[in-house]
Design an enzyme around this catalytic site. Structure first.
Site, PDB file in Angstrom:
ATOM      1  N   HIS A  98       1.169  -1.334   0.000  1.00  0.00           N
ATOM      2  CA  HIS A  98      -0.207   0.349   0.398  1.00  0.00           C
ATOM      3  C   HIS A  98       1.006   1.139   0.397  1.00  0.00           C
ATOM      4  O   HIS A  98       1.605   1.031   0.086  1.00  0.00           O
ATOM      5  CB  HIS A  98      -0.803  -0.106   1.070  1.00  0.00           C
ATOM      6  CG  HIS A  98      -1.743  -0.410   1.086  1.00  0.00           C
ATOM      7  ND1 HIS A  98      -3.327  -0.894   1.923  1.00  0.00           N
ATOM      8  CD2 HIS A  98      -2.160  -1.903   0.541  1.00  0.00           C
ATOM      9  CE1 HIS A  98      -3.754  -2.121   1.422  1.00  0.00           C
ATOM     10  NE2 HIS A  98      -3.354  -2.666   0.805  1.00  0.00           N
ATOM     11  N   GLU A 100       1.037   3.478   1.995  1.00  0.00           N
ATOM     12  CA  GLU A 100       1.421   4.189   3.032  1.00  0.00           C
ATOM     13  C   GLU A 100       2.316   3.917   3.716  1.00  0.00           C
ATOM     14  O   GLU A 100       2.976   4.255   4.556  1.00  0.00           O
ATOM     15  CB  GLU A 100      -0.127   3.758   3.926  1.00  0.00           C
ATOM     16  CG  GLU A 100      -0.857   4.859   3.774  1.00  0.00           C
ATOM     17  CD  GLU A 100      -2.150   4.367   3.363  1.00  0.00           C
ATOM     18  OE1 GLU A 100      -1.373   3.120   2.175  1.00  0.00           O
ATOM     19  OE2 GLU A 100      -3.159   3.879   3.024  1.00  0.00           O
ATOM     20  N   CYS A 124      -6.109   1.653   5.525  1.00  0.00           N
ATOM     21  CA  CYS A 124      -6.489   0.706   6.018  1.00  0.00           C
ATOM     22  C   CYS A 124      -6.281  -0.368   7.628  1.00  0.00           C
ATOM     23  O   CYS A 124      -5.056   0.650   7.689  1.00  0.00           O
ATOM     24  CB  CYS A 124      -6.384  -0.874   4.984  1.00  0.00           C
ATOM     25  SG  CYS A 124      -4.757  -1.389   4.571  1.00  0.00           S
ATOM     26  N   CYS A 127      -2.460  -0.636   7.830  1.00  0.00           N
ATOM     27  CA  CYS A 127      -1.261   0.558   6.824  1.00  0.00           C
ATOM     28  C   CYS A 127      -1.353   1.426   8.495  1.00  0.00           C
ATOM     29  O   CYS A 127      -0.682   2.071   9.087  1.00  0.00           O
ATOM     30  CB  CYS A 127      -1.991   1.670   6.052  1.00  0.00           C
ATOM     31  SG  CYS A 127      -1.188   0.855   4.504  1.00  0.00           S
TER      32      CYS A 127
END
Ligand SMILES: Nc1ccn([C@H]2C[C@H](O)[C@@H](COP(=O)(O)O)O2)c(=O)n1
Ligand SMILES: [Zn+2]
Length: 186
Positions: A98, A100, A124, A127
């Site tokens: 992801h 992040e 999410c 993360c």
């Protein structure tokens, strides 16, 4: 020199610049940081969703940038970008990093303690764990489109418990235009 127009507060040039001639339509700090996140998302190969993130220190230095993509050394052409296959191993979610996470991993400082992360999508839960453990103290997000998903509810539960703030990004601007070609010489 353009004509000057006087008003109560300051001397303005016709183009709206201040008395010193400083531009007044420069990018605001947060527009700049979110724009960097969104620009970096343009590097993503995900056909469905391109996400970018930008980590900023308390003194407004950009210390990490990332977008969603496959892990280093794993070819974008070997791993799946689809998401509706019966076998989980044939879907992207098992593999994609992801934005992040990549922004944290790409940090150019010893740590990202007390920083703010600007991200196109609300983090999410996985993360969220990384954000909390990294010492980031604030999330500024553009979209919370998945707000009813359990993953996001879990993220918010952890952020709340950890005392980490999150707020939606708002801008006076609707767009920023980047020209990658020199204008034709006249
Ligand atoms: N906060 C987030 C949420 C999602 N991503 C990535 C993960 C996938 O590559 C894509 C989402 O795909 P979709 O479920 O919309 O098909 O975005 C992220 O980097 N950060
Ligand atoms: Zn995530």
């Amino acid at each position: 020199m353009e004509n000057l127009s006087l008003n109560n507060e300051e001397v303005l040039f016709n183009n709206g610049n201040s008395q010193t001639g400083k531009r007044n339509d420069y990018l605001e700090w947060e527009d700049y940081f979110m724009a960097v996140a969104i620009l970096s998302a343009q590097r993503s190969k995900d056909p469905a969703k391109q996400v970018g993130a930008c980590i900023v220190s308390e003194d407004k230095k950009i210390v990490g940038i990332g977008y969603n993509g496959m892990p280093n050394g794993c070819s974008d052409d070997e791993l799946p970008w689809v998401k509706n296959q019966a076998d989980e191993l044939d879907n992207k979610f098992a593999y994609v990093c992801h934005a992040e996470m990549n922004a944290i991993m790409n940090k150019n400082t010893y740590d990202v303690k007390d920083c703010t992360i600007y991200t196109a999508l609300f983090p999410c839960n996985e993360c969220a764990k990384l954000i909390i453990q990294s010492g980031i103290r604030q999330i500024v997000y553009l979209s919370d489109e998945n707000k009813n998903k359990k993953s996001i509810l879990a993220s918010k539960r952890m952020f709340n418990l950890a005392g980490i703030s999150y707020r939606q990004f708002e801008s006076k601007r609707s767009e920023i235009v980047i020209n990658l070609r020199q204008p034709e010489a006249h």
